[in-house]
Design a protein around this motif. Structure first.
Motif, PDB file in Angstrom:
ATOM      1  N   ALA A  16     -34.777  53.691  17.997  1.00 60.18           N
ATOM      2  CA  ALA A  16     -35.536  53.855  16.763  1.00 60.18           C
ATOM      3  C   ALA A  16     -37.022  53.585  17.006  1.00 60.18           C
ATOM      4  N   VAL A  17     -37.302  52.553  17.761  1.00 66.13           N
ATOM      5  CA  VAL A  17     -38.688  52.218  18.092  1.00 66.13           C
ATOM      6  C   VAL A  17     -39.325  53.360  18.881  1.00 66.13           C
ATOM      7  N   GLN A  20     -40.330  56.146  16.605  1.00 63.27           N
ATOM      8  CA  GLN A  20     -41.567  55.827  15.886  1.00 63.27           C
ATOM      9  C   GLN A  20     -42.788  55.980  16.767  1.00 63.27           C
ATOM     10  N   GLU A  21     -42.696  55.495  18.001  1.00 62.79           N
ATOM     11  CA  GLU A  21     -43.850  55.565  18.898  1.00 62.79           C
ATOM     12  C   GLU A  21     -44.195  57.003  19.267  1.00 62.79           C
ATOM     13  N   ARG A  24     -45.672  58.702  15.664  1.00 60.06           N
ATOM     14  CA  ARG A  24     -46.900  58.156  15.082  1.00 60.06           C
ATOM     15  C   ARG A  24     -48.125  59.013  15.358  1.00 60.06           C
ATOM     16  N   LEU A  85     -38.163  48.690  10.736  1.00 61.36           N
ATOM     17  CA  LEU A  85     -37.284  49.852  10.866  1.00 61.36           C
ATOM     18  C   LEU A  85     -36.679  50.244   9.517  1.00 61.36           C
ATOM     19  N   THR A  87     -37.374  52.580   7.604  1.00 63.21           N
ATOM     20  CA  THR A  87     -37.164  54.030   7.527  1.00 63.21           C
ATOM     21  C   THR A  87     -35.728  54.437   7.859  1.00 63.21           C
ATOM     22  N   HIS A 117     -48.208  49.198   9.539  1.00 64.94           N
ATOM     23  CA  HIS A 117     -46.917  48.961  10.174  1.00 64.94           C
ATOM     24  C   HIS A 117     -47.167  48.599  11.641  1.00 64.94           C
ATOM     25  N   ARG A 119     -46.127  49.649  14.368  1.00 66.40           N
ATOM     26  CA  ARG A 119     -46.332  50.810  15.232  1.00 66.40           C
ATOM     27  C   ARG A 119     -47.040  51.938  14.483  1.00 66.40           C
ATOM     28  N   ILE A 121     -46.357  53.447  11.689  1.00 68.32           N
ATOM     29  CA  ILE A 121     -45.564  54.456  11.011  1.00 68.32           C
ATOM     30  C   ILE A 121     -44.479  53.820  10.136  1.00 68.32           C
ATOM     31  N   SER A 125     -45.237  56.926   5.808  1.00 70.68           N
ATOM     32  CA  SER A 125     -45.759  57.826   6.840  1.00 70.68           C
ATOM     33  C   SER A 125     -44.641  58.685   7.425  1.00 70.68           C
ATOM     34  N   HIS A 126     -43.526  58.054   7.707  1.00 72.77           N
ATOM     35  CA  HIS A 126     -42.398  58.776   8.297  1.00 72.77           C
ATOM     36  C   HIS A 126     -41.892  59.848   7.332  1.00 72.77           C
TER      37      HIS A 126
END
Length: 228
Positions: A16-17, A20-21, A24, A85, A87, A117, A119, A121, A125-126
């Motif tokens: 999940a991370v 996001q990375e 973003r 997390l 999202t 956030h 990271r 996002i 944003s997501h």
DNA sequence: GCGACAG
DNA sequence: ATCTTGTCGC
């Protein structure tokens, strides 16, 4: 409403991370391109004992704020709440509601952070990236970033900063109440985000879109769970 | 290691 | 977020 194909949601924390990375960098904080005529609010409600989550999306005219559409959805919940997390817990049921939405909002307010956030996002944003629409994060409490004292009068704010970057604003939406944490989600600037939030506040701490979405999802959850 | 931590 | 009653203040 057209909704982009979603990423696989059955993810580990690390996966999940990683999502996001990677995502973003697609976030754009350009000024709005369209005049705001429709503003939407979205919120999610989960049951601790039950294994379902519920969502509501409400659409209003702007700036008159006349309700023109309300859509609800429910979904089996499988992802726990983990700070950073959110999202992956709330987006699936939100997407289900947006897929049923007939109107296409010009901007959507979410109950959570935008780029404010760890990271860069957050939920707003997501969701903005998934929907391809301008979004604003309207969180009730802080997730990350530092800020100074917030002026007492309505409309007063203090910038939220992290690593030397301005990531949002801590905004007083009503006198004598705790300020809100506003941050742009996608396709919008911080200045525009603050303006729209203030213009949709109607005497309460929360702006009407997210406040009404919150009320709507709770009504929906009660009816749905009592009827099995 | 310790504290912080959207909903 | 959720569990929960009354209560103090503008």
């Amino acid at each position: 409403m057209h909704v982009k194909k979603l990423h696989p949601w059955r993810l580990s924390y690390e996966e999940a991370v990683r999502v996001q990375e990677q995502l973003r960098h697609k976030i754009r904080l350009d000024p709005l391109t369209e005049q705001i005529q429709l503003v939407a609010g979205a919120d999610v409600s989960c049951e601790r004992n039950n294994r379902f989550s519920y969502s509501s999306v409400v659409v209003f005219t702007f700036p008159d704020l006349e309700l023109i559409e309300e859509i609800n959805a429910s979904l089996e919940e499988d992802f726990p709440y983990i700070p950073g997390l959110l999202t992956f817990r709330e987006a699936p049921v939100l997407i289900k509601a947006f897929q049923k939405l007939r109107n296409t909002p010009d901007v959507i307010l979410f109950d959570g952070q935008g780029i404010a956030h760890p990271r860069g996002i957050g939920l707003a944003s997501h969701m903005g990236l998934i929907l391809g629409l301008p979004t604003i994060g309207c969180a009730k409490t802080r997730l990350t970033g530092k800020h100074g004292t917030v002026p007492e009068e309505k409309g007063g704010y203090s910038l939220l900063e992290s690593q030397g970057r301005t990531i949002g604003a801590v905004l007083r939406t009503r006198e004598r109440v705790k300020p809100m944490f506003i941050s742009p989600g996608h396709k919008i600037t911080l200045k525009e985000s603050i303006r729209i939030v203030l213009e949709t506040c109607r005497g309460y701490r929360l702006p009407e879109p997210t406040r009404q979405a919150h009320l709507a999802v709770n009504r929906f959850r009660i009816v749905k769970s009592e009827h099995f």
